[in-house]
Design an enzyme around this catalytic site. Sequence first.
Site, short mmCIF file in Angstrom:
data_model
loop_
_atom_site.label_atom_id
_atom_site.label_comp_id
_atom_site.label_asym_id
_atom_site.label_seq_id
_atom_site.Cartn_x
_atom_site.Cartn_y
_atom_site.Cartn_z
N GLU A 1 -12.69 8.37 -4.62
CA GLU A 1 -13.85 8.27 -5.50
C GLU A 1 -13.72 7.07 -6.44
OE1 GLU A 1 -14.82 13.07 -5.70
OE2 GLU A 1 -14.45 11.98 -7.56
N GLY B 1 -8.45 7.59 -6.99
CA GLY B 1 -7.91 7.07 -5.74
C GLY B 1 -6.62 7.78 -5.39
N ILE C 1 -15.26 3.52 1.68
CA ILE C 1 -15.31 4.37 2.86
C ILE C 1 -15.60 3.53 4.10
CG2 ILE C 1 -16.33 6.43 3.89
CD1 ILE C 1 -14.87 6.90 1.18
N LEU D 1 -4.71 12.55 6.12
CA LEU D 1 -4.08 11.30 5.74
C LEU D 1 -2.71 11.13 6.40
CD1 LEU D 1 -5.02 11.15 1.96
CD2 LEU D 1 -5.92 9.72 3.80
N GLY E 1 -0.65 -26.25 7.34
CA GLY E 1 -2.09 -26.23 7.11
C GLY E 1 -2.86 -25.54 8.22
N GLU F 1 -4.94 4.64 2.03
CA GLU F 1 -4.19 5.79 2.56
C GLU F 1 -2.82 5.92 1.90
OE1 GLU F 1 -5.16 7.01 6.23
OE2 GLU F 1 -6.96 5.80 6.28
N ASP G 1 3.25 1.62 -3.85
CA ASP G 1 4.02 2.24 -4.94
C ASP G 1 3.98 3.76 -4.86
OD1 ASP G 1 4.64 -0.27 -5.82
OD2 ASP G 1 3.17 -0.29 -7.45
#
Length: 393
Positions: free
Chosen positions: A141, A145, A171, A248, A349, A372, A376
């Site tokens: 949301e 998160g 989403i 998840l 480059g 997902e 951290d």
Amino acid sequence: MSYYPLQSIPDYFGIDDLLSDEHKLIRQSVRDWVQSFIMPQIDEAAQHHKDIPNLMKELGAIGALGPYIPEEYGGAGLDQISYGLIMQELERGDSAVRSAASVQSSLVMFPIFEYGSEEQKHKFLPKLATGEMIGAFGLTEPNHGSNPAGMETNYKDIGDYLLLNGAKMWITNAPICDIAVVWAKGENGKVRGMIVERSFEGFTTPETLNKWSLRASKTGELVFNNVKIPKENLLPNVEGLKGPLSCLNSARYGISWGVIGAAIDCYCTAVQYSKERIQFGKPIASFQLQQKKLAEFLTEITKAQLLSWKLGVLKNEHKATPAQISMAKRNNVKMAIDIARESRQILGGMGIVGDFPMMRHAANLESVVTYEGTHDVHLLITGMDITGINAFG
């Protein structure tokens, strides 16, 4: 300059010996499809911020949507290592392609199969498996998160139906979805999952634009304004955060395989380029610093392959823990994004132009390292598993 031949998958520790003939056949068929269908158009799609036409039906046609779902519901009934190998080859093409398949498989088809009624399974899964129907997953949301328990999206039991209000953000597939598996809080504070259909009044899906990452993927919001949800669309067999978190876990497992594909694409390109690029009268592959980078790339890819293969074995045996899945997701995404960045330097480059995949993969992986479960947060999950102490909050 052409890509390194797709046949040359790094296999420094003979991991192919651990795969069945079926596994290798599945991997090769998806690799061939990626080479013929995705590679010719992925740069243009990413450059112009547009999705690949007919992608979901194409993924359905090759069996990449819900491959571990039983055949009676439209899936292929494959094992978890097969699913991982499919994700690896799709992400070798682009993270947006793997994301589309991952969301459809692990975040939409999985919860309907695992927690849905027989009527829901037969109604939705076969069409999701072919790509005729596109799904989205509503958990994250605007204000929540990493802390899904704080979700504000809510529903009220009106008697004949549920009344859904709230919003979900970031989403995948939202602007093009036909259904969304949405998680919301009831008046009792319990989280439940429900299937929201495109035709429901008050359900809108504004698109998220101006992304620097996953540009070949449609991203958006799910907005619910007094949406009436028929009670038969409520997933009957799960309550609480166990539902979305189990989804998840399945998706994170697929990511751990998928990002290996992105790393392999960067590695193979860097190897070929370093052999062909002449500086100071010899190929840059002859210089110590470039060999150091290539050796480190191969080492990290090999470690990630072994980690995901063993995790797949554990998944097949229903022994994989959420903490083990977190470790693999975090480690492998970090590995892939590091290789994308460092291999870009090998090309100098040339590494920033669309003829080569490094910058596209690196930009995509900036999303994958966050979604997902952030890098951290996964570290803290491992830390909690080690110490028994919850460091969140």
